[in-house]
Design an enzyme around this catalytic site. Structure first.
Site, PDB file in Angstrom:
ATOM      1  N   LYS A   1       0.828  -1.198   0.000  1.00 52.50           N
ATOM      2  CA  LYS A   1       0.000   0.000   0.000  1.00 52.50           C
ATOM      3  C   LYS A   1       0.866   1.252   0.000  1.00 52.50           C
ATOM      4  O   LYS A   1       1.824   1.368   0.775  1.00 52.50           O
ATOM      5  CB  LYS A   1      -0.914   0.000   1.229  1.00 52.50           C
ATOM      6  CG  LYS A   1      -1.916  -1.149   1.237  1.00 52.50           C
ATOM      7  CD  LYS A   1      -2.904  -1.039   0.101  1.00 52.50           C
ATOM      8  CE  LYS A   1      -3.937  -2.151   0.115  1.00 52.50           C
ATOM      9  NZ  LYS A   1      -4.931  -2.000  -0.955  1.00 52.50           N
TER      10      LYS A   1
ATOM     11  N   ASP B   1      -0.145  -0.144  -4.684  1.00 49.25           N
ATOM     12  CA  ASP B   1      -1.568   0.217  -4.712  1.00 49.25           C
ATOM     13  C   ASP B   1      -1.766   1.493  -3.912  1.00 49.25           C
ATOM     14  O   ASP B   1      -1.595   1.495  -2.689  1.00 49.25           O
ATOM     15  CB  ASP B   1      -2.385  -0.932  -4.116  1.00 49.25           C
ATOM     16  CG  ASP B   1      -3.888  -0.668  -4.123  1.00 49.25           C
ATOM     17  OD1 ASP B   1      -4.314   0.400  -4.590  1.00 49.25           O
ATOM     18  OD2 ASP B   1      -4.641  -1.547  -3.641  1.00 49.25           O
TER      19      ASP B   1
ATOM     20  N   GLU C   1      -1.489   0.431  -9.017  1.00 49.87           N
ATOM     21  CA  GLU C   1      -2.938   0.260  -8.878  1.00 49.87           C
ATOM     22  C   GLU C   1      -3.603   1.509  -8.304  1.00 49.87           C
ATOM     23  O   GLU C   1      -3.097   2.117  -7.368  1.00 49.87           O
ATOM     24  CB  GLU C   1      -3.204  -0.941  -7.973  1.00 49.87           C
ATOM     25  CG  GLU C   1      -4.660  -1.328  -7.839  1.00 49.87           C
ATOM     26  CD  GLU C   1      -4.811  -2.673  -7.132  1.00 49.87           C
ATOM     27  OE1 GLU C   1      -5.857  -2.868  -6.478  1.00 49.87           O
ATOM     28  OE2 GLU C   1      -3.899  -3.521  -7.226  1.00 49.87           O
TER      29      GLU C   1
ATOM     30  N   GLU D   1     -11.732  -2.004  -9.417  1.00 40.61           N
ATOM     31  CA  GLU D   1     -12.567  -2.555  -8.350  1.00 40.61           C
ATOM     32  C   GLU D   1     -13.743  -1.651  -8.015  1.00 40.61           C
ATOM     33  O   GLU D   1     -14.757  -2.114  -7.475  1.00 40.61           O
ATOM     34  CB  GLU D   1     -11.732  -2.801  -7.092  1.00 40.61           C
ATOM     35  CG  GLU D   1     -11.241  -1.541  -6.410  1.00 40.61           C
ATOM     36  CD  GLU D   1     -10.250  -1.797  -5.295  1.00 40.61           C
ATOM     37  OE1 GLU D   1     -10.658  -1.701  -4.123  1.00 40.61           O
ATOM     38  OE2 GLU D   1      -9.078  -2.094  -5.591  1.00 40.61           O
TER      39      GLU D   1
ATOM     40  N   ASP E   1     -14.066  -6.794  -9.439  1.00 36.35           N
ATOM     41  CA  ASP E   1     -14.281  -7.585  -8.230  1.00 36.35           C
ATOM     42  C   ASP E   1     -15.614  -8.303  -8.391  1.00 36.35           C
ATOM     43  O   ASP E   1     -16.648  -7.663  -8.557  1.00 36.35           O
ATOM     44  CB  ASP E   1     -14.304  -6.665  -7.007  1.00 36.35           C
ATOM     45  CG  ASP E   1     -14.347  -7.412  -5.694  1.00 36.35           C
ATOM     46  OD1 ASP E   1     -15.276  -8.233  -5.508  1.00 36.35           O
ATOM     47  OD2 ASP E   1     -13.481  -7.183  -4.839  1.00 36.35           O
TER      48      ASP E   1
ATOM     49  N   HIS F   1      -9.911  -8.385  -8.537  1.00 37.88           N
ATOM     50  CA  HIS F   1      -9.708  -7.877  -7.178  1.00 37.88           C
ATOM     51  C   HIS F   1     -10.416  -8.804  -6.201  1.00 37.88           C
ATOM     52  O   HIS F   1     -11.540  -9.248  -6.457  1.00 37.88           O
ATOM     53  CB  HIS F   1     -10.286  -6.464  -7.066  1.00 37.88           C
ATOM     54  CG  HIS F   1     -10.226  -5.869  -5.707  1.00 37.88           C
ATOM     55  ND1 HIS F   1     -11.284  -5.924  -4.815  1.00 37.88           N
ATOM     56  CD2 HIS F   1      -9.233  -5.208  -5.068  1.00 37.88           C
ATOM     57  CE1 HIS F   1     -10.946  -5.302  -3.699  1.00 37.88           C
ATOM     58  NE2 HIS F   1      -9.706  -4.857  -3.821  1.00 37.88           N
TER      59      HIS F   1
ATOM     60  N   GLU G   1      -5.335 -12.412  -6.260  1.00 45.11           N
ATOM     61  CA  GLU G   1      -5.065 -11.615  -5.067  1.00 45.11           C
ATOM     62  C   GLU G   1      -5.440 -12.413  -3.823  1.00 45.11           C
ATOM     63  O   GLU G   1      -6.535 -12.975  -3.735  1.00 45.11           O
ATOM     64  CB  GLU G   1      -5.848 -10.300  -5.106  1.00 45.11           C
ATOM     65  CG  GLU G   1      -5.578  -9.424  -3.904  1.00 45.11           C
ATOM     66  CD  GLU G   1      -6.119  -8.020  -4.052  1.00 45.11           C
ATOM     67  OE1 GLU G   1      -5.631  -7.133  -3.334  1.00 45.11           O
ATOM     68  OE2 GLU G   1      -7.021  -7.805  -4.896  1.00 45.11           O
TER      69      GLU G   1
END
Length: 378
Positions: free
Chosen positions: A166, A194, A220, A246, A269, A296, A329
């Site tokens: 992240k 991300d 991302e 997502e 997703d 996702h 993922e």
């Protein structure tokens, strides 16, 4: 065969150590499962992406259009439910709630016909998938740089071939984290970043330019999802492939993003984009635009099972002797009911997840866990 009941199961666990992405703070894990029962006793399960209690309310709002319907008519039911709330929202909760319903209907359909959902989608290309580990959120009262580096080193030791960290907390701090993680995992482990739409265009381009030397597979959600032109500018302005999807929900949102040239990698997703009925259309759109799909996944074992069924049926693009295989993922943040809701957990072993081949989703729900982790009433 008729639908007789639609139920939701709200699940929650409060975290001892809260954590943050660039866009929000988590002091608990909360998810909602959808249970649909038929007159012959067949039960199907689904899950919704996003806030649990609002999703449950929308699922119940949809239930009036579901009772008495034949659950095998998934395409018809999807169109009726989508149209019912079309004027109020083509994305968001109307789609995430519909996703959980659609997944449950496909689970029922698979059980009725004695086939896995992947077989109903056209056949299985693979029996397992390699997983990448998601984690490295910003935790309270710890040094983010060393914490992220040690966490991803653990994921490497567990056998994962790739990991996602992240960012979005500031360019300079994020670069220190990226450098530390790359050093901790070595040069061969794949690394993705991300930002959870935490950057401006200028920040994202600056970060991408400076992070590219660390061997980043994709960048991302660099900017907020509404700004498709901004996505395209980030994609053109720095060298790392851009990923997202997502939060776009449904074929129409994905179509707009693809038409804008927003991404190199699309991340629908299943629990948010409209379920199995819709993700097939999204996959076709991605193929037409030459964009790779990496779903996702952020939820319980029900979502893991759904993603696995879709990934089993994903046709390589292009079909060739050594195809590009999809990767899954695999959330490694703390969530005690993620696997507890399943009688047989779907774990990554040396970074590989086996795809169930039983009817429907190929899973059985542990109802004791639904009781143990039941969300308290407001």
């Amino acid at each position: 065969m008729k639908i007789t009941a639609v139920r939701t199961h709200l699940l929650e666990h409060r975290l001892d150590t809260p954590f943050e992405s660039a866009s929000m703070r988590f002091d608990r894990r909360a998810h909602v499962l959808v249970e649909i029962e038929c007159d012959d006793g067949t039960v199907g399960w689904g899950e919704c992406l996003g806030p649990a209690r609002p999703n449950a309310a929308v699922v119940q709002a949809y239930s009036g259009w579901l009772i008495g319907q034949d659950p095998r008519q998934t395409e018809k039911i999807w169109a009726v439910l989508y149209n019912a709330l079309r004027d109020q929202g083509q994305r968001g909760l109307s789609l995430t709630a519909l996703s959980g319903i659609d997944i449950a209907l496909w689970d029922i359909k698979g059980k009725h016909y004695g086939a896995s959902i992947s077989m109903l989608l056209g056949g299985r290309w693979r029996e397992s998938v390699r997983a990448y580990a998601t984690g490295s959120f910003k935790r309270d009262n710890v040094d983010r740089v060393s914490d992220n580096a040690s966490e991803m080193a653990e994921r490497r030791a567990e056998g994962f071939h790739a990991c996602k960290i992240k960012i979005g907390f500031g360019v300079e701090e994020d670069l220190r984290v990226i450098a530390a993680v790359r050093e901790a995992i070595g040069p061969d482990m794949r690394l993705m970043i991300d930002a959870n739409h935490g950057y401006t265009v200028t920040e994202a381009i600056t970060l991408g330019d400076r992070a590219a030397g660390f061997g980043i597979d994709w960048f991302e959600e660099p900017v907020v999802p509404e700004q498709l032109d901004a996505y395209a500018r980030v994609r053109a302005g720095q060298p790392i492939p851009v990923a997202g999807g997502e939060t776009w929900h449904g074929r129409y949102g994905m179509w707009q993003a693809l038409s804008a040239g927003a991404v190199d990698i699309l991340q629908p997703d299943l629990c948010g984009c409209g379920g199995f009925s819709e993700i097939q259309k999204i996959a076709t759109l991605a193929t037409l635009h030459g964009v790779r799909i990496v779903p996702h996944v952020w939820g319980t074992g029900v979502q893991i099972a759904a993603a696995l069924q879709f990934m089993a049926a994903m046709t390589p693009d292009p079909v060739r002797v050594n195809p590009i295989e999809p990767i899954m993922e695999f959330d490694r943040t703390h969530n005690p009911f993620r696997q507890a809701v399943l009688r047989e957990p779907l774990e990554a072993v040396n970074g590989v997840v086996t795809i169930p081949d039983g009817p429907g989703l190929g899973i059985e729900i542990n109802r004791d866990a639904l009781t143990e982790f039941r969300m308290p009433d407001p």
